[in-house]
Design an enzyme around this catalytic site. Structure first.
Site: not given
Length: 342
Positions: A122, A227
């Site tokens: 990532k 989130d």
């Protein structure tokens, strides 16, 4: 943003020295002068001009000028190369495969390490979405103001790796963290699908309860995801959830902890009602004085992600929150696979 690691094989040690010199010089200069690049790289003579020219051709750096001189600045592709070089030297990344995801602030690839096992790479790319909302972009690179987006991406990656490591060590359903350098995080490749891609679940109430329990369990360990939604929850074949994406995680002692906790809960309630026509009157509520088992935020800070780092990252996150409601649906994360049923 395309990741092209092939040129790593053909870059000389001196070219990497020049690239590293520009990275170091960028800490105090928006545009790094050639004289400083020569000093930091310890390269002399006309050779440095050739190295700079080659790096520009490969689109790893950019040439810019101000009222005083012409200089050079590192761009994300150059930052990618520096990180991949380090991860390759450690054996964490030896080959890069297909891109499997792209978000507002990240790119995700399948990679393989020296053990030939597939994993996930990532790359944090903070600023990609925010640049659409901020007119004076260069303000973020001026001295005594906000740090550069690459520096912020590095902090975001450091935070994600630190919290993922702590959560994994305490038995939370998260990917196994493998390595981190600069703005890159290497983690376990999970055989699962994002919740947002699932159209049908045989027992939505069961998954709903598991997710609410996970929110509560995090809070009992002193953390709020921040989130917690269908984009950051994977579901395995057996129906068990896996939590991903931790840069926005906050402590339960945060000034706005109750807001973030309630938003996480509301995201799950809204999604289950819309997607699965499931609604429950049972849902957790924030309790600051509830039973806390651990302070994992403290343990994450002890791993190297300091309070100063958190303060700098919080400043950027607050800027992004100002524009959260202005984002288009096209800004949402895309993962390249089909919808599934469970």
């Amino acid at each position: 943003m395309k990741l092209d690691p092939t040129s790593l094989r053909y870059m000389s040690a001196d070219e990497f020295r020049v690239l590293t010199a520009i990275e170091v010089g960028s800490r105090n200069h928006d545009i790094v002068p050639e004289t400083l690049i020569a000093e930091l790289s310890r390269l002399r003579g006309g050779g440095i001009n050739k190295y700079i020219s080659d790096l520009i051709k490969r689109k790893l750096i950019a040439s810019e000028s101000n009222s005083k001189y012409v200089g050079y600045k590192l761009i994300y592709s150059g930052y990618d190369h520096l990180a991949l070089k380090t991860l390759s030297r450690r054996g964490s990344v030896v080959s890069v495969g297909n891109q499997i995801g792209v978000g507002k602030e990240s790119d995700i690839f399948v990679i393989a390490g020296e053990d030939e096992q597939q994993a996930v790479l990532k790359l944090h790319r903070l600023g990609r979405q925010s640049f659409r909302n901020v007119k004076q972009k260069r303000d973020y690179f001026r001295p005594n103001q906000s740090p550069s987006w690459m520096y912020m991406s590095r902090l975001s990656a450091m935070k994600e790796f630190a919290f993922m490591k702590v959560l994994h060590e305490h038995g939370f359903p998260v990917p196994t963290p493998i390595d981190q350098n600069r703005h890159c995080v290497v983690m376990e490749l999970i055989d699962a699908f994002p919740l947002r891609q699932i159209d049908h679940i045989a027992e939505p109430g069961r998954l709903y309860s598991e997710l609410m329990d996970l929110i509560v369990r995090l809070a009992k360990h002193g953390l709020i995801h921040g989130d917690f939604n269908e984009f950051n929850i994977l579901v395995r074949e057996n129906g068990s959830p896996v939590l991903i994406d931790f840069p926005q995680m906050v402590s339960t002692s945060h000034l706005n902890a109750e807001f973030y906790f309630n938003r996480d809960v509301d995201c799950i309630r809204t999604f289950f009602k819309r997607r699965f026509a499931y609604e429950s009157v049972l849902y957790p509520k924030f309790a600051l004085n509830g039973d806390k088992e651990f302070d994992l935020d403290v343990k994450a800070a002890a791993s190297g992600f300091s309070r100063k780092d958190q303060a700098n990252l919080d400043k950027l996150m607050q800027e992004q929150e100002l524009h959260r409601d202005d984002e288009d649906p096209s800004d949402e994360e895309i993962v390249y696979s089909d919808k599934r049923q469970r």
